[in-house]
Design an enzyme around this catalytic site. Structure first.
Site, PDB file in Angstrom:
ATOM      1  N   GLU A 148      78.312  33.641  32.931  1.00  0.00           N
ATOM      2  CA  GLU A 148      78.468  34.856  32.116  1.00  0.00           C
ATOM      3  C   GLU A 148      79.902  35.005  31.625  1.00  0.00           C
ATOM      4  OE1 GLU A 148      76.070  38.451  33.782  1.00  0.00           O
ATOM      5  OE2 GLU A 148      76.581  37.160  35.462  1.00  0.00           O
ATOM      6  N   LYS A 181      70.215  39.657  45.176  1.00  0.00           N
ATOM      7  CA  LYS A 181      70.709  39.139  43.897  1.00  0.00           C
ATOM      8  C   LYS A 181      71.558  37.877  44.030  1.00  0.00           C
ATOM      9  CE  LYS A 181      70.634  40.614  40.195  1.00  0.00           C
ATOM     10  NZ  LYS A 181      71.315  41.745  39.550  1.00  0.00           N
ATOM     11  N   HIS A 205      63.577  30.625  17.590  1.00  0.00           N
ATOM     12  CA  HIS A 205      63.391  32.092  17.689  1.00  0.00           C
ATOM     13  C   HIS A 205      63.159  32.513  19.137  1.00  0.00           C
ATOM     14  CE1 HIS A 205      62.758  31.930  13.280  1.00  0.00           C
ATOM     15  NE2 HIS A 205      62.109  30.825  13.586  1.00  0.00           N
ATOM     16  N   SER A 217      75.428  40.626  44.745  1.00  0.00           N
ATOM     17  CA  SER A 217      75.557  42.009  44.311  1.00  0.00           C
ATOM     18  C   SER A 217      76.048  42.842  45.487  1.00  0.00           C
ATOM     19  CB  SER A 217      74.210  42.531  43.821  1.00  0.00           C
ATOM     20  OG  SER A 217      74.169  43.942  43.919  1.00  0.00           O
TER      21      SER A 217
END
Ligand code: ARG
Length: 466
Positions: free
Chosen positions: A297, A290, A163, A284
């Site tokens: 991804e 970043k 979970h 970024s």
């Protein structure tokens, strides 16, 4: 006049008095995507010419002229000199037309007894065979990269989750090896599908079987197929071999996506378990600090189309009457897209895995927090004779008490622990540590370092190169 010329371009010009509407021609053309089947198409045609020769439909000179012509076509395509003509619909027509230009009218004998329906079914099966070989190798390399990282981390504790809540300590190698075994089943699924597709469709003609006495068994041997199709309608109209491939690809995509999701999550400041190398991250355009896990991804993202491609093909096939229907031309784009997508992912994944930096100290620390060894305390009480349900209840109360006072399980003084159960003795401290918790899980398939070392040996055997 123009219409005459247009009709003459077609394979089926004889019956038609009008040319095709240019928009309709563009709409039905498949050359844009089926041209990648050129090598398989030529291989099939060379074997078909031999089959025609064996039945006496071609003389040896004719067969040789055709094969030489096909070799010339191949050289043109390889050399980037082939005049691809979209108005000729598809790759089959393009190659046959060019063959006839190069070899003369004898080229017109090649299509004897053959249909594009059994031809395309053959081309696809040949292509699938090779694609599965490449994908298998990509999966094997991905497994090898995971195994290598697992070798270093058999003794590296981390929190295991259910979970997405800290659950029990595991070792990092255990987590990584989970994917090795998933990828193994993926490889098996692709191999199973390939074995079922190892059947020659050529000789089925358009639908009813070729009208000439072709020795299909010899043809199957020439093309390296294990068997010959037993039903011509089935052979030209089913695409279950593609559906199986796309299904294996979709399932593989789910595995790849979950691995990428784990890594992406672990790379957050909140987790801080892993850092991507600069080579597999991006920055970024606005936020100078970043470092984004773009590659991971996109592995996660691209797996979506693998599922979509399977659904697209099944939806296209569903409800089609036997035998061939033009709808089936729509099988190729999802198929090729899944091949390309998987190959792209599997090309980038092994070096990405190799370049990860695991923050094992941080993982080790997290492994001991949040009462991760509460189950071990319950197991301790069970070993002292308490039924597990009672032990669970008692430890639940211990956790409640400790969390209120901000203590850890290990940090609670013995006297305090004994207030919850007189069965708790001084040996409890040995049960509550992360290492003890890990060691206790020594069953086959468990996370104890000794058990993981065994799994690692099993995994290593899976990645021996062919
Ligand atoms: N381009 C067709 C396909 O991909 C090849 C078979 C065409 N057969 C036909 N009769 N139109 O399915």
């Amino acid at each position: 006049m123009a219409a005459d010329r247009q009709r003459a371009d077609k394979l089926w010009g004889g019956r038609f008095t009008e040319g095709t509407d240019p928009g309709a021609a563009r709409f039905t053309a498949s050359l844009g995507f089926d041209r990648r089947l050129w090598a398989q198409d030529i291989t099939g045609s060379i074997a078909w010419a031999a089959a025609l020769r064996r039945t006496g439909l071609l003389t040896e000179d004719e067969r040789r002229a055709i094969v030489d012509g096909l070799h010339a076509v191949r050289a043109e395509i390889e050399g980037g000199r082939f005049p691809f003509r979209p108005e000729l619909e598809d790759i089959h027509t393009n190659i046959e037309r060019r063959l006839t230009e190069l070899a003369g009218p004898v080229g017109g004998k090649l299509h004897t007894g053959r249909s594009r329906n059994d031809q395309i079914a053959l081309d696809e099966r040949l292509y699938l065979r090779e694609a599965v070989g490449r994908i298998d190798e990509g999966l094997r390399r991905s497994q090898a990269a995971l195994v290598e990282r697992a070798e270093e981390t058999v003794d590296a504790p981390m929190p295991g989750y259910t979970h997405l809540q800290r659950a029990q300590p595991i070792v990092l190698a255990h987590h990584l090896l989970a994917y090795v075994f998933m990828f193994q089943r993926d490889r098996e699924r692709f191999a199973d599908g390939r074995a079922r597709a190892d059947v020659l469709p050529l000789g089925s003609g358009a639908l009813a079987g070729t009208g000439f006495a072709i020795d299909r068994e010899a043809l199957a041997r020439d093309l390296g197929f294990a068997a010959t199709s037993a039903n011509s309608l089935d052979a030209v109209s089913d695409r279950d071999y593609l559906a199986e491939f796309l299904s294996a690809a979709a399932i593989t995509g789910v595995h790849l996506s979950r691995l990428a999701a784990d890594l992406t999550l672990w790379a957050t400041a909140e987790f801080g378990f892993v850092e991507f190398s600069d080579a597999f991250a991006t920055g970024s355009s606005i936020m100078p600090q970043k470092k984004n896990p773009d590659v991971a991804e996109l592995i996660r993202g691209k797996s979506g189309r693998l599922a979509g491609n399977l659904v697209a093909l099944l939806t296209t096939l569903k409800g089609l009457p036997l035998a061939y229907n033009s709808d089936m031309q729509e099988d190729k784009e999802p198929f090729f897209d899944s091949v390309d997508t998987l190959e792209a992912i599997l090309g980038v994944l092994p070096p990405l895995l190799a370049s990860l930096t695991f923050h094992t100290e941080r993982m080790r620390q997290a492994a001991g927090e949040h009462f991760a060894t509460a189950t071990d305390l319950a197991d301790y009480l069970v070993r002292k004779g308490l039924p597990f349900r009672e032990a669970h209840e008692i430890v639940g109360r211990v956790v409640l008490h400790a969390s209120r006072s901000g203590a850890t399980l290990e940090g609670l003084p013995l006297e305090e622990l004994r207030r919850f159960s007189p069965l708790i003795g001084s040996d409890v401290k040995d049960a509550l540590g992360v290492e003890a918790s890990l060691r206790a899980r020594a069953v086959t398939g468990g996370t104890a370092p000794a058990a993981v070392a065994q799994a690692l040996a099993t995994a290593r055997a899976l990645i021996t190169p062919p």
